[in-house]
Design a protein around this motif. Structure first.
Motif, mmCIF file in Angstrom:
data_model
loop_
_atom_site.group_PDB
_atom_site.id
_atom_site.type_symbol
_atom_site.label_atom_id
_atom_site.label_comp_id
_atom_site.label_asym_id
_atom_site.label_seq_id
_atom_site.Cartn_x
_atom_site.Cartn_y
_atom_site.Cartn_z
ATOM 1 N N GLN A 129 41.845 48.283 39.052
ATOM 2 C CA GLN A 129 40.521 49.032 38.853
ATOM 3 C C GLN A 129 39.779 49.606 40.016
ATOM 4 N N ARG A 130 40.022 49.079 41.378
ATOM 5 C CA ARG A 130 39.843 49.658 42.374
ATOM 6 C C ARG A 130 40.664 50.586 43.113
ATOM 7 N N GLY A 131 41.577 51.123 42.261
ATOM 8 C CA GLY A 131 42.554 52.501 42.456
ATOM 9 C C GLY A 131 43.722 51.939 43.520
ATOM 10 N N ARG A 132 43.837 50.686 43.758
ATOM 11 C CA ARG A 132 44.721 50.347 44.836
ATOM 12 C C ARG A 132 46.098 50.224 44.248
ATOM 13 N N PRO A 133 47.264 50.990 44.598
ATOM 14 C CA PRO A 133 48.481 50.586 43.925
ATOM 15 C C PRO A 133 49.037 49.378 44.635
ATOM 16 N N VAL A 134 49.668 48.631 43.673
ATOM 17 C CA VAL A 134 50.558 47.612 44.029
ATOM 18 C C VAL A 134 51.980 48.062 43.260
ATOM 19 N N VAL A 135 52.982 47.884 44.214
ATOM 20 C CA VAL A 135 54.443 48.190 43.746
ATOM 21 C C VAL A 135 55.189 46.624 43.584
ATOM 22 N N PHE A 136 55.750 46.633 42.538
ATOM 23 C CA PHE A 136 56.705 45.707 42.143
ATOM 24 C C PHE A 136 58.059 45.982 41.933
ATOM 25 N N GLN A 137 59.058 45.553 42.354
ATOM 26 C CA GLN A 137 60.420 45.706 42.355
ATOM 27 C C GLN A 137 61.113 44.907 41.094
ATOM 28 N N GLY A 138 61.825 45.427 40.376
ATOM 29 C CA GLY A 138 62.680 44.600 39.458
ATOM 30 C C GLY A 138 64.261 44.769 39.478
ATOM 31 N N GLY A 139 64.966 43.679 40.046
ATOM 32 C CA GLY A 139 66.144 43.869 40.206
ATOM 33 C C GLY A 139 67.000 43.149 39.141
ATOM 34 N N THR A 140 66.432 43.075 37.982
ATOM 35 C CA THR A 140 67.105 42.305 36.678
ATOM 36 C C THR A 140 66.895 43.594 35.614
ATOM 37 N N ARG A 141 67.871 43.547 34.720
ATOM 38 C CA ARG A 141 67.517 44.347 33.490
ATOM 39 C C ARG A 141 66.359 43.798 32.556
ATOM 40 N N GLU A 142 66.327 42.622 32.381
ATOM 41 C CA GLU A 142 65.080 41.985 31.904
ATOM 42 C C GLU A 142 63.753 42.331 32.577
ATOM 43 N N LEU A 143 63.666 42.392 33.645
ATOM 44 C CA LEU A 143 62.544 42.935 34.333
ATOM 45 C C LEU A 143 62.316 44.081 34.279
ATOM 46 N N GLN A 144 63.372 44.876 34.316
ATOM 47 C CA GLN A 144 63.195 46.402 34.084
ATOM 48 C C GLN A 144 62.724 46.997 32.682
ATOM 49 N N ILE A 145 63.206 46.252 31.674
ATOM 50 C CA ILE A 145 62.713 46.329 30.463
ATOM 51 C C ILE A 145 61.281 46.086 30.063
ATOM 52 N N ALA A 146 60.905 44.839 30.938
ATOM 53 C CA ALA A 146 59.429 44.531 30.838
ATOM 54 C C ALA A 146 58.681 45.560 31.642
ATOM 55 N N PHE A 147 59.158 46.050 32.532
ATOM 56 C CA PHE A 147 58.426 47.139 33.220
ATOM 57 C C PHE A 147 58.144 48.198 32.490
ATOM 58 N N ALA A 148 59.245 48.827 31.787
ATOM 59 C CA ALA A 148 58.991 49.935 30.723
ATOM 60 C C ALA A 148 57.909 49.567 29.708
ATOM 61 N N LYS A 149 58.053 48.365 29.211
ATOM 62 C CA LYS A 149 56.843 48.268 28.118
ATOM 63 C C LYS A 149 55.642 47.984 28.700
ATOM 64 N N ILE A 150 55.379 47.622 29.851
ATOM 65 C CA ILE A 150 54.120 47.383 30.332
ATOM 66 C C ILE A 150 53.808 48.678 30.898
ATOM 67 N N SER A 151 54.515 49.697 31.197
ATOM 68 C CA SER A 151 54.100 50.995 31.417
ATOM 69 C C SER A 151 53.916 51.606 30.245
ATOM 70 N N LEU A 152 54.402 51.467 29.282
ATOM 71 C CA LEU A 152 53.994 52.134 27.913
ATOM 72 C C LEU A 152 52.640 51.711 27.433
ATOM 73 N N LEU A 153 52.229 50.483 27.799
ATOM 74 C CA LEU A 153 51.024 50.003 26.887
ATOM 75 C C LEU A 153 49.769 50.454 28.230
ATOM 76 N N TYR A 154 50.185 50.556 29.345
ATOM 77 C CA TYR A 154 49.137 50.770 30.336
ATOM 78 C C TYR A 154 49.203 52.389 30.760
ATOM 79 N N ARG A 155 49.727 53.046 30.228
ATOM 80 C CA ARG A 155 49.899 54.533 30.303
ATOM 81 C C ARG A 155 48.647 55.223 30.315
ATOM 82 N N ARG A 156 48.468 56.480 30.950
ATOM 83 C CA ARG A 156 47.250 57.029 31.232
ATOM 84 C C ARG A 156 46.881 58.015 29.967
#
Length: 158
Positions: A129-156
């Motif tokens: 909300q404060r505009g501060r970016p936080v970067v999370f790394q995903g080294g497993t397929r499960e995390l990468q799939i979850a990241f894609a789903k989160i991105s779809l829900l929280y897209r601009r």
């Protein structure tokens, strides 16, 4: 969803968490091959430092330069060690990653998320909300799939 923000309603977020699967979802932050490559590169740099030190006479080596090189090597070793040990977790509270400093964002703080699939790292960039970016790394397929789903829900929304 409000047209100017990407904050989804609670029901949509709860549906996302059910879709991601049983929580908490944890995995290594960096893929195995990246972590191995980091250790190999660190080893090559260390070997090169030793070979250079052996080849040069003590008069040719500046104490200041040697100190700076060793300090940089220790810094690279620290980053490599944290890459080895870093774990990303998605749970009911939000996203967390162990790193040199702990990274954490709650679901309520998230404003926008973008999945960035780079060659060495698949990452989720989360803007709070404060505009501060936080970067999370995903080294497993499960995390990468979850990241894609989160991105779809929280897209601009445009």
């Amino acid at each position: 969803m409000h047209p100017l923000t990407a904050i989804p309603p609670l029901e949509e977020r709860q549906a996302l968490l059910r879709e991601i699967g049983p929580l908490p979802l944890s995995g290594q932050a960096w893929p195995d091959w990246v972590r191995i490559l980091a250790w190999v590169i660190l080893g090559i740099i260390g070997l090169q430092i030793v070979l250079t030190a052996i080849r040069l006479s003590p008069e040719q080596i500046s104490a200041t330069a040697a100190g700076i090189v060793l300090l940089c090597f220790v810094g690279l070793a620290l980053v490599t060690w944290h890459m080895q040990k870093s774990v990303t977790t998605i749970d009911e509270a939000g996203l967390h990653q162990t790193w040199i400093t702990r990274r954490a964002v709650t679901w309520d703080e998230m404003h926008y998320a973008k999945f960035v699939p780079l060659l060495f790292s698949k990452r989720l960039v989360v803007f709070t909300q404060r505009g501060r970016p936080v970067v999370f790394q995903g080294g497993t397929r499960e995390l990468q799939i979850a990241f894609a789903k989160i991105s779809l829900l929280y897209r601009r929304k445009q």
